[in-house]
Enzyme design. Structure first.
Site, short mmCIF file in Angstrom:
data_model
loop_
_atom_site.label_atom_id
_atom_site.label_comp_id
_atom_site.label_asym_id
_atom_site.label_seq_id
_atom_site.Cartn_x
_atom_site.Cartn_y
_atom_site.Cartn_z
N TYR A 137 0.89 -1.13 0.01
CA TYR A 137 0.01 -0.16 -0.09
C TYR A 137 1.01 1.20 -0.07
O TYR A 137 0.10 2.33 0.05
CB TYR A 137 -0.95 -0.09 1.19
N LYS A 174 4.16 -14.54 4.60
CA LYS A 174 4.54 -15.43 3.12
C LYS A 174 6.04 -15.52 3.52
O LYS A 174 6.61 -15.27 2.26
CB LYS A 174 3.78 -15.04 2.21
N ASP A 210 -1.57 -18.37 3.01
CA ASP A 210 -2.41 -19.13 2.11
C ASP A 210 -3.13 -20.46 3.05
O ASP A 210 -4.31 -20.49 3.09
CB ASP A 210 -1.83 -19.95 0.98
N ASP A 244 -6.04 -6.72 4.50
CA ASP A 244 -7.13 -6.37 3.83
C ASP A 244 -7.93 -7.50 3.43
O ASP A 244 -9.17 -7.78 3.56
CB ASP A 244 -6.79 -5.42 2.54
N ASP A 272 -11.88 -9.49 4.31
CA ASP A 272 -13.08 -9.77 3.97
C ASP A 272 -13.20 -11.19 3.99
O ASP A 272 -14.58 -11.50 4.05
CB ASP A 272 -12.91 -9.27 2.52
P1 ATP Z 1 -13.00 -1.72 -1.18
O1 ATP Z 1 -12.03 -2.34 -2.10
O2 ATP Z 1 -13.14 -0.23 -1.13
O3 ATP Z 1 -13.20 -2.34 0.47
P2 ATP Z 1 -14.86 -3.85 -2.28
O4 ATP Z 1 -14.43 -4.18 -3.48
O5 ATP Z 1 -14.34 -4.78 -1.21
O6 ATP Z 1 -14.37 -2.21 -1.77
P3 ATP Z 1 -17.29 -3.02 -1.04
O7 ATP Z 1 -17.72 -1.52 -1.71
O8 ATP Z 1 -16.97 -3.24 -0.02
O9 ATP Z 1 -16.27 -3.70 -2.24
O10 ATP Z 1 -18.56 -4.05 -1.34
C1 ATP Z 1 -18.59 -5.49 -1.95
C2 ATP Z 1 -20.05 -5.90 -1.99
O11 ATP Z 1 -20.66 -6.07 -0.52
C3 ATP Z 1 -20.73 -4.89 -2.59
O12 ATP Z 1 -21.09 -5.30 -3.88
C4 ATP Z 1 -22.09 -4.90 -1.78
O13 ATP Z 1 -22.97 -5.58 -2.47
C5 ATP Z 1 -21.83 -5.68 -0.56
N1 ATP Z 1 -21.91 -4.62 0.61
C6 ATP Z 1 -20.66 -4.03 1.10
N2 ATP Z 1 -21.24 -3.32 2.20
C7 ATP Z 1 -22.49 -3.45 2.31
C8 ATP Z 1 -23.31 -2.83 3.44
N3 ATP Z 1 -23.28 -1.73 4.20
N4 ATP Z 1 -24.61 -3.35 3.32
C9 ATP Z 1 -24.92 -4.30 2.20
N5 ATP Z 1 -24.02 -4.81 1.50
C10 ATP Z 1 -22.85 -4.36 1.22
#
Ligand code: ATP
Length: 366
Positions: free
Chosen positions: A156, A203, A236, A260, A264
């Site tokens: 980053y 890693k 991994d 990051d 997720d």
């Molecule tokens: P970033 O890289 O900026 O973190 P990202 O690519 O991980 O973004 P997000 O914007 O976090 O993507 O969203 C991923 C998916 O998760 C979206 O398409 C959306 O449908 C779902 N999502 C994210 N936040 C919410 C929320 N608060 N409520 C409902 N669905 C959400």
């Protein structure tokens, strides 16, 4: 270190009530002072979830003067700068901000405001508690782990260049100083929150120097905390173990990029991005935002789940000494989710962002 979360799992099948959590004190003392807090609504779903959360906080009685600030594309429209000095000045003064997501353009455009903000304000630690929120459908139960993500370096750093046409280089920066700093944060957090184990994720078998330095730094700091177990996993394999048996983990300590990605993944274990909060912490500043991004696919439709930002706001309340209020809001949120009548779409309901916030406000008044 700044106040950090203790909101955790409710008793199996029971209504959420404060005080059930063994890690939390039995009662909180509220300072009941007027706070000045920087408010960054952001873009995409940011303004919707921020409005919802502000409404809940104010209904709960938070005495606050908000300092609204634009960032990203909205700030460019207003001042030509995605991260305006006025925004940084405001946070440097207030020391605390509630932040909605700010879109980062993909493959070009301005550099990430989220990353820029963390660097500019020295917010070196990203704390992400991941646990089963009351009655939120998920693949697992009993998850209660904390992600500690290094926030200032790694890939980053934004150091990319074209070596020759068709070949680019992206620099992964790992320093001993930042690695030891984040490791100290993780072990201090573990010690002060009754956590037993810190797992360093890396890693280092491939990036022997960069991830090797991160791992060595963690192991060095670990010697100062003999009461906390320190172990390590290759990233991994860690992902596989997280998916197969997530309850084995306690505190996960990661460099920026793995942090990051694994965040997720962990959000997916407990019901999705709509329910996972985060705090960006430095030595004296806290910026509180959800793990999720701006979700442009659902922006402006009143369908986003404000829970992740609300939980981030509860971390903020703890940080500013409003623990009793955080607990009260958590109880209201838990009860709305347990009753199951009002839920956003991502949690299997049909209610909108505003209706969900209204239900929490109503629950607060009961
Ligand atoms: P970033 O890289 O900026 O973190 P990202 O690519 O991980 O973004 P997000 O914007 O976090 O993507 O969203 C991923 C998916 O998760 C979206 O398409 C959306 O449908 C779902 N999502 C994210 N936040 C919410 C929320 N608060 N409520 C409902 N669905 C959400």
């Amino acid at each position: 270190m700044a106040g950090v979360p203790s909101l955790s799992n409710p008793p199996e099948g029971g209504r959420y009530s404060p005080g059930h959590n063994a890690r939390a004190p039995a009662f909180w003392v509220s300072r009941s002072v007027k706070h000045t807090i920087t408010l960054i609504p952001g873009d995409g779903i940011g303004p919707e979830v921020t409005n919802a959360v502000v409404k809940v906080l104010e209904t709960a009685g938070l005495q606050v003067e908000w300092e609204p600030q634009a960032a990203g594309v909205l700030a460019i429209e207003q001042s030509g700068d995605p991260l305006p000095p006025a925004l940084l000045d405001s946070i440097a003064r207030t020391k605390v901000a509630l932040k909605g997501p700010v879109t980062t353009p993909v493959g070009g455009g301005f550099t990430s405001v989220n990353v820029g903000l963390r660097k500019a304000l020295g917010l070196y630690a990203n704390l992400r508690p991941v646990w089963n929120i009351p009655s939120v459908p998920s693949r697992y139960t009993g998850i209660d782990l904390v992600i500690v993500r290094e926030n200032t370096e790694d890939l980053y750093s934004g150091l990319e260049h074209e070596v020759v046409p068709g070949v680019v280089e992206s620099l992964k920066i790992i320093t001993e100083e930042a690695s030891e700093r984040i490791a100290t944060f993780a072990f201090e957090y573990a010690r002060s929150h009754g956590r037993k184990r810190v797992t360093a994720i890396h890693k280092a078998n491939i990036m022997k120097m960069a991830d090797g330095l991160f791992l060595k730094s963690v192991q060095k700091i670990a010697t100062r905390y003999p009461d906390i177990v320190c172990d390590e996993r290759i990233v991994d394999a860690a992902c596989m173990h997280l998916v197969m048996n997530p309850t084995q983990f306690d505190v996960l300590l990661l460099p920026n990029l793995y942090g990051d990605i694994v965040s997720d993944l962990c959000a997916g274990l407990v019901g999705g991005l709509g329910v996972v909060p985060a705090a960006n912490l430095g030595s004296d500043i806290g910026v509180f935002e959800a793990v999720h991004g701006s979700a442009p696919d659902i922006a402006g439709r009143n369908v986003a789940n404000p829970t992740a930002l609300l939980l981030s706001a509860l971390l903020m309340l703890q940080h500013i000494g409003e623990r009793a209020m955080a607990d009260r809001i958590m109880t209201a949120l838990g009860n709305v989710l347990s009753e199951g009548k009002v839920r956003t779409r991502d949690l299997g309901g049909a209610s909108g962002t505003r209706e969900f916030a209204d239900a929490i406000c109503a629950a607060l008044s009961r």
